[in-house]
Design a protein around this motif. Structure first.
Motif, PDB file in Angstrom:
ATOM      1  N   TYR A 105     -15.338  14.666  63.414  1.00  0.00           N
ATOM      2  CA  TYR A 105     -14.873  13.557  64.242  1.00  0.00           C
ATOM      3  C   TYR A 105     -15.928  12.458  64.325  1.00  0.00           C
ATOM      4  N   ALA A 106     -15.490  11.220  64.203  1.00  0.00           N
ATOM      5  CA  ALA A 106     -16.352  10.087  64.508  1.00  0.00           C
ATOM      6  C   ALA A 106     -16.429   9.952  66.023  1.00  0.00           C
ATOM      7  N   LEU A 107     -17.638   9.800  66.552  1.00  0.00           N
ATOM      8  CA  LEU A 107     -17.825   9.667  67.997  1.00  0.00           C
ATOM      9  C   LEU A 107     -17.951   8.194  68.343  1.00  0.00           C
ATOM     10  N   VAL A 108     -17.025   7.695  69.153  1.00  0.00           N
ATOM     11  CA  VAL A 108     -16.973   6.271  69.483  1.00  0.00           C
ATOM     12  C   VAL A 108     -16.989   6.115  71.001  1.00  0.00           C
ATOM     13  N   VAL A 109     -18.023   5.490  71.522  1.00  0.00           N
ATOM     14  CA  VAL A 109     -18.110   5.220  72.951  1.00  0.00           C
ATOM     15  C   VAL A 109     -17.333   3.947  73.270  1.00  0.00           C
ATOM     16  N   VAL A 110     -16.511   4.003  74.318  1.00  0.00           N
ATOM     17  CA  VAL A 110     -15.767   2.832  74.794  1.00  0.00           C
ATOM     18  C   VAL A 110     -16.003   2.729  76.300  1.00  0.00           C
ATOM     19  N   SER A 111     -16.631   1.645  76.733  1.00  0.00           N
ATOM     20  CA  SER A 111     -17.134   1.589  78.105  1.00  0.00           C
ATOM     21  C   SER A 111     -16.943   0.214  78.725  1.00  0.00           C
TER      22      SER A 111
END
Length: 205
Positions: free
Chosen positions: A53-59
């Protein structure tokens, strides 16, 4: 395309509530020296990354619009987050944040914006720019607005996870998550053992 796990930052990955409780800006993590991963978060991210899985932070970072900090402060905190995750064996594919808020101080960031959750803009941008497979992706966050953003972006409800120590207050079916789990480590367990787990490209069946 490959699948991703979209992850909220504050109080999902890092211990923002506790770290900022004694400051003059509770709830806004502005100092990289205060950044610490929540228990098990680093190992959970490493397991998800190892699974493909690509880890993508959305904040959301409305503190910029409220004139509590500058973009550089948000970047410094995000840099420290990347360092801590790298030490745990997990690399982020990308970090997206929204500095806009319609109730901010007068200025360029004091507007509504399609990236501000519960709007899906950050997830949509990441999906496009990183060539992600949304069908096999997940979202994990500590707020119902995170769930709303994931659903609005097109994620299946069953692939949205709310991290919470208690059941959320009901706001209607449109915000109901696929699962409510106590922390990111439990969310990783759920994702990696889910019957609909999608293997990344090239992985053996």
């Amino acid at each position: 395309m490959g699948p991703a796990v979209f992850i909220d930052r504050d109080d999902t990955l890092v211990d923002t509530r506790r770290a900022t409780a004694g400051t003059d800006h509770p709830g806004d993590l502005l100092d990289p020296a205060l950044v610490s991963l929540l228990p098990g978060a680093g190992a959970a991210c490493a397991r998800l990354a190892d699974a493909g899985y690509a880890l993508v932070v959305v904040s959301n970072q409305g503190a910029v619009a409220r004139d509590r900090c500058a973009l550089e402060d948000v970047e410094s905190v995000n840099d420290r987050l990347r360092e801590l995750l790298a030490q745990a064996g997990a690399a982020l594919a990308a970090t997206y944040y929204c500095p806009f808020h319609p109730a901010g101080e007068p200025g360029p960031f004091s507007i509504e914006h399609p990236w501000r959750k519960p709007a899906p803009g950050m997830i949509a941008a990441a999906t496009r720019e990183l060539d992600l497979d949304l069908r096999g992706s997940w979202l994990v966050g500590d707020s119902l607005r995170d769930i709303q953003a994931g659903l609005a972006a097109g994620l299946a409800r069953s692939r949205t996870i709310l991290v919470s120590q208690s059941a959320p207050m009901s706001e209607g079916a449109e915000t109901e998550p696929g699962a409510v789990l106590p922390h990111l480590s439990a969310a990783a367990d759920f994702i990696l053992t889910h019957p609909s787990f999608m293997l990344p490209r090239g992985a053996p069946n």
